[in-house]
Design an enzyme around this catalytic site. Structure first.
Site, short mmCIF file in Angstrom:
data_model
loop_
_atom_site.label_atom_id
_atom_site.label_comp_id
_atom_site.label_asym_id
_atom_site.label_seq_id
_atom_site.Cartn_x
_atom_site.Cartn_y
_atom_site.Cartn_z
N CYS A 127 0.82 -1.27 0.23
CA CYS A 127 0.10 0.04 -0.08
C CYS A 127 0.96 1.15 0.12
O CYS A 127 1.49 1.39 0.93
CB CYS A 127 -0.74 0.06 1.22
SG CYS A 127 -1.53 1.51 1.28
N CYS A 130 -0.51 3.95 2.55
CA CYS A 130 -0.57 3.96 4.18
C CYS A 130 -0.51 2.59 4.36
O CYS A 130 0.86 2.06 4.37
CB CYS A 130 -1.76 4.37 4.75
SG CYS A 130 -3.47 3.93 3.84
N SER A 131 -1.33 1.75 5.04
CA SER A 131 -1.02 0.46 5.23
C SER A 131 -2.20 -0.79 5.08
O SER A 131 -2.61 -1.49 5.75
CB SER A 131 -0.72 0.28 6.94
OG SER A 131 -1.80 0.89 7.62
N CYS A 132 -2.92 -0.29 3.70
CA CYS A 132 -4.13 -1.12 3.41
C CYS A 132 -3.48 -2.62 3.42
O CYS A 132 -2.56 -2.82 2.81
CB CYS A 132 -4.80 -0.73 2.16
SG CYS A 132 -5.44 1.04 2.40
CO CO Z 1 -3.69 2.09 2.57
#
Ligand code: CO
Length: 231
Positions: A127, A130-132
């Protein structure tokens, strides 16, 4: 302990590495006093409950769902796909629906897309924003997945980044990087390793690692060749 003399480095965090024989108000270590983020979480949660936006019960049930997710679920899905070609076809067509078949609910309204690694194509997930992450099937992401270095570099030089994970992808194999977002999450279906022909579905699932389902590693052949391995 190093840095016995606090005057050695004036920039050093004064709390970091000296002897704690005096009290720090609000930072007691042994009593398990809440951290800054723990206090933030409690405050926010209590405000949301007070405002009637969520109930304490809804919050608790949500946490239970999150806590129940781990890479074991993804491994179960992968192993099923390896032994059941019809399931694999459905999984590649509609990851969310196929996971639901195995009782893995997509609680967060994201669409799960599954990409298969073959001897000509290697897929890896990131991602960049972000941190999906495919939390319904893998649980929480590892720290390196959220790291800025990984997010920035894997799209630019995936082969080099994979090598740092110990994964050497031959030049003739294409690498595709899949950038997750709020709606779309990716799970990699790793290649079934050689020597696993006679393993049971549960034994296969035990070979599948989180990192292989992110695509930064491959699934290794069973240790000592496994009981079904060819010599
Ligand atoms: Co994300």
């Amino acid at each position: 302990m190093s840095n016995q003399d606090p005057n050695q480095d004036p920039n050093q965090d004064p709390d970091q590495d000296h002897d704690h024989d005096h009290d720090h108000p609000g930072t007691a270590k042994d009593e398990g006093a809440p951290s800054y983020y723990a206090i933030l979480e409690i405050s926010l949660r209590e405000l949301l409950i007070e405002a009637g936006l969520i109930t304490a019960d809804e919050h608790r049930r949500r946490i239970d769902i999150l806590d129940s997710r781990s890479p074991a679920l993804g491994a179960k899905v992968v192993a099923r796909a390896w032994v059941d070609p019809a399931f694999k076809k459905r999984l590649l067509e509609d990851g969310s629906a196929a996971c639901e078949e195995l009782g893995v609910t997509m609680y967060d309204n994201t669409r799960l897309i599954v990409h298969e690694n073959t001897d000509r194509l290697h897929n890896v997930v990131v991602c960049t924003l972000c941190s999906c992450y495919p939390r319904p099937v893998l649980g929480l992401p590892p720290d390196w997945y959220k790291n800025k270095q990984y997010r920035a570099r894997v799209v630019k030089e995936p082969r080099a980044v994979l090598k740092e994970f110990g994964t050497a992808i031959p030049e003739e194999v294409e690498i595709r990087v899949h950038d997750s977002n709020a709606n779309m999450r990716y799970l990699i279906l790793p290649a079934r390793p050689a020597g696993s022909e006679r393993l049971t579905e549960a034994e296969l699932a035990a070979l599948v690692t989180r990192d292989a389902m992110i695509g930064v590693t491959t699934v290794k052949p069973p240790a000592s060749g496994g009981k079904g391995a060819r010599a």
